[in-house]
Enzyme design. Structure first.
Site, PDB file in Angstrom:
ATOM      1  N   GLU A  68       1.040  -1.229   0.139  1.00 48.18           N
ATOM      2  CA  GLU A  68       0.065   0.008  -0.063  1.00 48.18           C
ATOM      3  C   GLU A  68       0.771   1.246   0.110  1.00 48.18           C
ATOM      4  O   GLU A  68       2.117   1.212   0.481  1.00 48.18           O
ATOM      5  CB  GLU A  68      -0.702   0.110   1.303  1.00 48.18           C
TER       6      GLU A  68
ATOM      7  N   LYS B 219       2.506   4.544   1.197  1.00 47.18           N
ATOM      8  CA  LYS B 219       2.511   5.181   2.604  1.00 47.18           C
ATOM      9  C   LYS B 219       2.382   6.842   2.457  1.00 47.18           C
ATOM     10  O   LYS B 219       3.160   7.475   1.963  1.00 47.18           O
ATOM     11  CB  LYS B 219       3.941   5.036   2.937  1.00 47.18           C
TER      12      LYS B 219
ATOM     13  N   ASP C  98       1.624  10.609   3.387  1.00 50.62           N
ATOM     14  CA  ASP C  98       2.119  11.649   4.575  1.00 50.62           C
ATOM     15  C   ASP C  98       1.277  12.408   5.073  1.00 50.62           C
ATOM     16  O   ASP C  98       1.158  13.383   4.526  1.00 50.62           O
ATOM     17  CB  ASP C  98       3.474  12.111   3.996  1.00 50.62           C
TER      18      ASP C  98
ATOM     19  N   TYR D  66      -6.250   2.066   6.685  1.00 55.81           N
ATOM     20  CA  TYR D  66      -5.394   1.221   6.151  1.00 55.81           C
ATOM     21  C   TYR D  66      -5.356  -0.137   7.263  1.00 55.81           C
ATOM     22  O   TYR D  66      -4.706  -1.032   6.948  1.00 55.81           O
ATOM     23  CB  TYR D  66      -4.132   1.569   5.642  1.00 55.81           C
TER      24      TYR D  66
ATOM     25  N   LYS E 287      10.847   3.126   1.629  1.00 58.76           N
ATOM     26  CA  LYS E 287      10.923   4.634   1.531  1.00 58.76           C
ATOM     27  C   LYS E 287      11.386   4.892  -0.019  1.00 58.76           C
ATOM     28  O   LYS E 287      12.586   4.519  -0.287  1.00 58.76           O
ATOM     29  CB  LYS E 287      11.985   5.548   2.586  1.00 58.76           C
TER      30      LYS E 287
ATOM     31  N   CYS F 244      34.294  20.944  26.372  1.00 58.24           N
ATOM     32  CA  CYS F 244      32.779  21.004  26.227  1.00 58.24           C
ATOM     33  C   CYS F 244      32.705  22.641  26.035  1.00 58.24           C
ATOM     34  O   CYS F 244      33.170  23.492  26.540  1.00 58.24           O
ATOM     35  CB  CYS F 244      32.179  20.730  27.552  1.00 58.24           C
TER      36      CYS F 244
ATOM     37  N   CYS G 135      30.479  23.905  29.353  1.00 58.66           N
ATOM     38  CA  CYS G 135      31.394  24.125  30.918  1.00 58.66           C
ATOM     39  C   CYS G 135      32.972  24.198  30.670  1.00 58.66           C
ATOM     40  O   CYS G 135      33.572  24.379  31.670  1.00 58.66           O
ATOM     41  CB  CYS G 135      30.934  23.000  31.752  1.00 58.66           C
TER      42      CYS G 135
ATOM     43  N   CYS H  71      31.302  14.669  27.422  1.00 58.27           N
ATOM     44  CA  CYS H  71      31.341  15.711  28.490  1.00 58.27           C
ATOM     45  C   CYS H  71      31.246  14.994  29.891  1.00 58.27           C
ATOM     46  O   CYS H  71      30.218  14.662  30.222  1.00 58.27           O
ATOM     47  CB  CYS H  71      30.833  16.898  28.533  1.00 58.27           C
TER      48      CYS H  71
ATOM     49  N   CYS I  65      27.461  20.438  34.245  1.00 56.17           N
ATOM     50  CA  CYS I  65      27.365  20.857  33.021  1.00 56.17           C
ATOM     51  C   CYS I  65      25.882  21.208  32.951  1.00 56.17           C
ATOM     52  O   CYS I  65      24.860  20.292  32.508  1.00 56.17           O
ATOM     53  CB  CYS I  65      27.868  19.909  31.753  1.00 56.17           C
TER      54      CYS I  65
END
Length: 664
Positions: free
Chosen positions: A111, A113, A115, A222, A309, A403, A406, A421, A427
């Site tokens: 079937e 798909k 969207d 569906y 897809k 990082c 921090c 980190c 942090c």
């Protein structure tokens, strides 16, 4: 009595014309004639409110206002689908299906798909009683009032429908209607909508159903779910749904092999551009429902279905700058900040670069012209660099060593793709990230508290960890920006209400690395309470079904940290659920501990899912395929002959439903 008969007659006539126009696309009267009959019915219903009917065609014009959309738990979970992008993916999936089912013939339904926005409709005795958004798959929002305005959703069914069932589908906005809406917005000096999918999704949460009624939304169905449906295959399900009055797309094909599936995919990869709706692939399902049941589900998706897809749309743009984000676990994610570009209907400004290896592999640099596509049509990603446009003074990207939040020196464990980190308690994005995870819908689901408010509470020094949420007062929260008295009350009430969230979700909410929803459920079931889990060592943990060394190490490390233990003890003192409830413990035993079962066939006394739950409630493990580690095969009618042969060859005992119940 005459008025009652006239109302009933008009309702029936209008339902039939509505079905002919919006489902069959074959109108038998003019729009003017339809509107005149609808107005006549409206006038009669206003005059005779005693003949009110929740499924009357007059309710489609909208007008009811919904301020808050109630959260509803799905009777049957709405799973997401695994994605496939190649012939090899599809063939691998078919092999997995065949390995579980054995040497039996397998057919597939294909079937398109579509969207749109996923929806679940509940019908009882032929009437629409509820419409719920997908949400997180376990629960969604009740949008029944808005859905009733969509003309292709039947309010009353035709034919031999089951007494009660759910039917799933997509709410879509056809291209033609979308273009017309945008033309009107432009003429009114308003910004046009970006794409049909997001517009359809946003329509479902509009508070005024009259506004929804003005939008040319359609509902394409569906999947039917429920008990005792009298349906044997996906193909039959589609045909039945059409007979009951649902708009089921006619573009579908029954295939005997993946070769035929691929031919269908190739055909519609080209012809999809002629369709009236957005579509991004083909959904391939095992046709036989009994085989679907035997294949079952992984933690996230059905094993019996796959979304193939279509090739993603691709564009090129300039990478202006690479920045770095810190996640709640300390993982560093490099982000490409792009010159804005339109891609698959949305403006893309950022894309994930994943990790240092990915940057080095593609040799991505600031100032490059890069190729961007949407992976699975959702998340933008950079797939390459246009080296012909690279500047001669371009410099290689040097990944950060400290990082960005921090300043702590980053670490990268052996075998890990990402840098981390290690300053987890100091942090800021890690602290707020953990709290945001804690309050999220799948975890503590704290109403009245969102990500921005968490940031604000942390910035103002009101919270330093998620335990601090439970000592917040209305007086502390009210002075915050955009926080009125009612909002403050809702926040404090939402925190209080979260104390009833069950143990497995509290465990997930703690944010232990690698402990997702499924792992949290397994650990909660295995240890029953937080104290037993806190005492567990590596050997204990890896003995739990599907808990590997990496998860075990993470759990031990979490509870070895005195600060984490202190926070958990505080949460316990505030009344959170840190053990399984009496109801959950009531039917649980260790009778089947250490035993693995494969359930195959159709049973008389219990459904397959009931059997599987009994196995798990009594400490056993359910497996989808037979191996030398299988303790027993519970065989019902129509068990596949290849499974029987495999069990016999491996010496695995085959027992009946009664034999199994006798074990308990």
């Amino acid at each position: 009595m005459e008025a009652k008969q006239k109302i009933a007659s008009l309702r029936e006539v209008l339902r039939e014309h509505n079905y002919n126009y919006y489902v069959l696309d074959k109108p038998t009267i003019s729009d003017y004639e339809f509107d005149m009959k609808l107005k006549e019915l409206q006038a009669l219903e206003e005059k005779h409110p005693e003949f009110y009917d929740a499924s009357s065609p007059t309710l489609r014009v909208g007008g009811a206002v919904t301020k808050n959309f109630e959260t509803v738990v799905h009777a049957h979970r709405m799973h997401s689908l695994d994605n496939s992008y190649s012939k090899e993916d599809l063939e691998d999936w078919e092999k997995r299906v065949q390995r579980i089912l054995g040497d039996v013939e397998v057919e597939f339904t294909c079937e398109l798909k579509y969207d749109g926005a996923s929806i679940s409709l509940t019908y009882e005795d032929g009437s629409l009683v509820r419409a719920v958004t997908r949400g997180d798959g376990f629960q969604g929002d009740d949008v029944t009032t808005n859905i009733k305005t969509i003309r292709s959703v039947p309010l009353r069914l035709k034919g031999d429908y089951p007494a009660k069932f759910d039917i799933r589908g997509e709410i879509v906005l056809p291209f033609e209607g979308f273009a017309k809406m945008n033309q009107e917005r432009i003429e009114n000096g308003e910004e046009p909508y970006m794409n049909p999918r997001n517009t359809a999704s946003g329509s479902l949460k509009l508070q005024d159903s009259a506004l929804v009624a003005q939008r040319p939304l359609e509902c394409l169905l569906y999947q039917v779910t429920g008990n005792d449906l009298g349906i044997e295959s996906q193909w039959q399900m589609l045909e039945k749904a059409r007979e009951w009055g649902f708009k089921v797309p006619s573009v579908a094909r029954l295939c005997k092999s993946t070769h035929e599936v691929l031919a269908f995919v190739e055909q519609w990869d080209t012809e999809r551009h002629e369709l009236p709706y957005e579509t991004d692939g083909v959904v391939v399902k095992v046709n036989n429902l009994q085989q679907q049941e035997e294949l079952g589900y992984t933690a996230k998706a059905p094993r019996w279905a796959l979304a193939y897809k279509f090739k993603a749309e691709q564009v090129s743009t300039v990478l202006n700058e690479i920045s770095y984000q810190v996640g709640r676990t300390g993982a560093i994610t490099p982000v490409a900040n792009l010159r804005p570009v339109l891609l698959a209907g949305t403006t893309v400004k950022r894309a994930s670069l994943h990790n240092a290896d990915q940057i080095a592999k593609l040799d991505i640099r600031e100032g490059d012209t890069v190729f961007v596509e949407k992976g699975g049509e959702i998340i933008p990603k950079i797939i390459g660099v246009d080296f012909t446009k690279r500047s001669t003074d371009s410099n290689s990207t040097i990944y950060i060593s400290n990082c960005p939040e921090c300043g702590t020196e980053l670490v990268r464990q052996e075998g890990e793709a990402q840098h981390f980190c290690p300053n987890d308690m100091g942090c800021p994005p890690q602290i707020t990230g953990r709290i945001q995870h804690f309050i999220s819908r799948k975890a503590m689901d704290i109403e009245g508290l969102g990500s921005e408010t968490v940031e604000l509470l942390f910035k103002e020094g009101l919270i330093k960890n998620y335990a601090d949420l439970y000592i917040l007062t209305k007086e502390q929260v009210m002075p915050l920006e955009r926080m009125a008295e009612k909002s403050a009350e809702n926040l404090v009430a939402g925190v209080e209400a979260s104390k009833s969230i069950p143990f497995e979700r509290v465990l997930f909410a703690l944010g232990i690395r690698y402990v997702g929803e499924t792992v949290a459920k397994k650990l909660a079931k295995a240890y029953k309470n937080i104290d037993a889990l806190m005492m567990a060592n590596m050997l204990d943990l890896v003995a739990v079904d599907e808990i590997g060394e990496r998860i075990a190490q993470s759990v031990v490390a979490f509870f070895d940290n005195p600060e984490n233990v202190e926070i958990v003890n505080r949460l316990k003192s505030y009344g959170l659920q840190f053990s399984l409830s009496e109801a959950q413990l009531q039917n649980q035993t260790d009778t089947l501990k250490g035993k693995s079962f494969v359930v195959s066939g159709v049973f008389e006394k219990l459904g397959r899912n009931e059997l599987k739950k009994l196995i798990e409630d009594n400490g056993g493990k359910v497996s989808s395929s037979i191996s030398s580690k299988t303790s027993y095969v519970i065989a019902g009618d129509n068990m596949g002959p290849s499974k029987k042969t495999k069990a016999e060859n491996l010496g695995v005992p085959i027992i009946s439903e009664d034999d199994f119940l006798g074990m308990l």
